[in-house]
Design an enzyme around this catalytic site. Structure first.
Site, PDB file in Angstrom:
ATOM      1  N   TYR A 139       4.486  -9.598  -4.066  1.00  8.11           N
ATOM      2  CA  TYR A 139       4.576  -8.248  -4.972  1.00  8.11           C
ATOM      3  C   TYR A 139       5.730  -7.763  -4.657  1.00  8.11           C
ATOM      4  O   TYR A 139       5.942  -6.950  -3.634  1.00  8.11           O
ATOM      5  CB  TYR A 139       3.367  -7.336  -4.620  1.00  8.11           C
ATOM      6  CG  TYR A 139       3.239  -6.121  -5.729  1.00  8.11           C
ATOM      7  CD1 TYR A 139       4.149  -5.832  -6.557  1.00  8.11           C
ATOM      8  CD2 TYR A 139       2.342  -5.354  -5.230  1.00  8.11           C
ATOM      9  CE1 TYR A 139       4.223  -4.770  -7.243  1.00  8.11           C
ATOM     10  CE2 TYR A 139       2.140  -4.210  -6.140  1.00  8.11           C
ATOM     11  CZ  TYR A 139       3.060  -3.887  -6.937  1.00  8.11           C
ATOM     12  OH  TYR A 139       3.157  -2.636  -7.868  1.00  8.11           O
ATOM     13  N   LYS A 169       5.166 -11.216  -8.479  1.00 17.16           N
ATOM     14  CA  LYS A 169       4.972  -9.772  -9.377  1.00 17.16           C
ATOM     15  C   LYS A 169       6.517  -9.072  -9.086  1.00 17.16           C
ATOM     16  O   LYS A 169       6.677  -8.389  -8.046  1.00 17.16           O
ATOM     17  CB  LYS A 169       3.833  -9.007  -9.081  1.00 17.16           C
ATOM     18  CG  LYS A 169       3.850  -7.764  -9.780  1.00 17.16           C
ATOM     19  CD  LYS A 169       2.465  -6.867  -9.434  1.00 17.16           C
ATOM     20  CE  LYS A 169       2.097  -5.777  -9.984  1.00 17.16           C
ATOM     21  NZ  LYS A 169       3.196  -5.062 -10.371  1.00 17.16           N
TER      22      LYS A 169
HETATM   23  O1  MN9 Z   1       3.237  -2.455 -11.127  1.00 15.73           O
HETATM   24  C1  MN9 Z   1       3.145  -0.478 -12.120  1.00 15.73           C
HETATM   25  N1  MN9 Z   1       3.923   0.219 -11.155  1.00 15.73           N
HETATM   26  C2  MN9 Z   1       3.799   1.145 -10.435  1.00 15.73           C
HETATM   27  C3  MN9 Z   1       3.171  -1.847 -11.993  1.00 15.73           C
HETATM   28  O2  MN9 Z   1       2.412   1.759 -10.657  1.00 15.73           O
HETATM   29  C4  MN9 Z   1       4.546   1.724  -9.263  1.00 15.73           C
HETATM   30  C5  MN9 Z   1       4.008  -0.365 -13.442  1.00 15.73           C
HETATM   31  O3  MN9 Z   1       3.070  -0.610 -14.589  1.00 15.73           O
HETATM   32  C6  MN9 Z   1       4.461   1.198 -13.886  1.00 15.73           C
HETATM   33  O4  MN9 Z   1       3.293   2.027 -13.539  1.00 15.73           O
HETATM   34  C7  MN9 Z   1       4.920   1.349 -15.311  1.00 15.73           C
HETATM   35  C8  MN9 Z   1       5.194   2.844 -15.614  1.00 15.73           C
HETATM   36  O5  MN9 Z   1       6.328   3.186 -15.007  1.00 15.73           O
HETATM   37  O6  MN9 Z   1       5.721   0.567 -15.822  1.00 15.73           O
END
Ligand code: MN9
Length: 304
Positions: A139, A169
């Site tokens: 990740y 990821k």
């Molecule tokens: O990993 C999410 N990252 C975090 C995925 O929450 C730090 C994203 O889906 C974000 O929430 C999304 C909105 O900024 O891109």
């Protein structure tokens, strides 16, 4: 490890909490049914969105088990096991394999920074060894871990030390680096996009799967972005991506994940608020968020 590839929109699932902040596994089943009926093709559990880092290891195991059991093989369940203690991370990986999760994934430690590819490989090898039968996804989220590793070099050098390495990821905004990862070794790795507000750019770059928080509340919108792009209607896919950007900008005025959970609550899902250090929202803030989302038409375009 060559394994089945992820595809489509994978929800970084929220962890339901009770009003007094305890893990609420009874609320997992309705959440899973909502996600599957909105077209989600996988679940990423105990990640940033699922507040994995704010839960105890026992709670993480309980949450991973609830999602795995409820999903019952209908879509892949990926359990995020990253921890500052690699001993804990490895034991969470062991547990994920034991309960029948489909894949494991881990962030690198973040208190002491990992500042080189070799250190990252050695750290992730320890974690992945806890689940020798499951595909492993590193990740990559440098904004939160503070470790700015050359992820292309990581993929090049890691396979011997991490035989189960399936992919990444990728939660960063460098499309060129994402493309390099996708194309490395004839597309050997399953590289999954993690920045929802740039999904269109990622698809144009070759993404076949994405893991994200906002797929919990607006999967149909993102599905339309993908369909419009595939049909060659770039203008329409841009218009739809712009709606996603507006939604995220609106939510970002508040503690983001608390705002997302408030939207799920509006849809009748008892997911509760977030755990500290993420701040909760007051009733007034929730009402204001709802009216701001109404103003941008969110409730019209997010669900269908
Ligand atoms: O990993 C999410 N990252 C975090 C995925 O929450 C730090 C994203 O889906 C974000 O929430 C999304 C909105 O900024 O891109």
């Amino acid at each position: 490890m060559q394994s089945e590839r992820l595809r489509g929109l994978i929800a970084a699932a929220y962890t339901p909490l009770t009003e007094d902040g305890h893990v609420n596994t009874a609320a997992v089943a309705p959440l899973v049914e909502h996600l599957l009926s909105s077209g989600i093709t996988g679940l990423y559990v105990c990640g940033s969105t699922g507040e994995g880092m704010s839960l105890s290891s026992d709670e993480r195991k309980e949450v991973a088990e609830a999602f795995t059991k409820t999903t019952a093989g209908r879509v892949p369940v990926i359990v995020q096991v990253g921890h500052n203690s690699l001993v804990e991370a490895r034991s969470l990986a062991e547990h994920a394999q034991h309960i029948g999760a489909d894949m494991v994934s881990a962030t690198c430690p973040s208190y002491f920074k990992v500042n080189g590819v070799q250190g990252l490989i050695a750290s992730m090898a320890q974690v992945a060894a806890g689940a020798p039968n499951l595909p492993f996804y590193y990740y990559h989220i440098p904004a939160l871990t503070g470790s700015t590793i050359d992820v292309v070099q990581f993929l090049r050098q890691a396979p011997n030390a991490i035989p189960t390495l399936a992919g990444l990821k990728y939660t960063d905004t460098k499309l060129f680096e994402f493309q390099e990862c996708l194309e490395l070794s004839d597309g050997q790795y399953d590289v999954v996009w993690g920045c929802d507000e740039m999904l269109l750019g990622a698809i144009a770059t070759g993404a076949h799967a994405a893991i994200g928080s906002t797929y919990n509340v607006a999967a149909p919108l993102y599905q339309r972005i993908i369909s419009a792009f595939e049909a060659g209607n770039t203008q329409e896919s841009r218009r739809l991506q712009s709606l996603s950007i507006q939604m995220i900008r609106t939510m970002n005025q508040y503690p983001f994940h608390s705002a997302m959970k408030a939207v799920l609550e509006l849809r009748g899902l008892a997911v509760g608020g977030c755990r500290l250090p993420q701040q909760s929202m007051s009733g007034e803030e929730k009402a204001l968020l709802k009216s701001q989302l109404e103003t941008i038409g969110f409730f019209d375009w997010s669900e269908t």
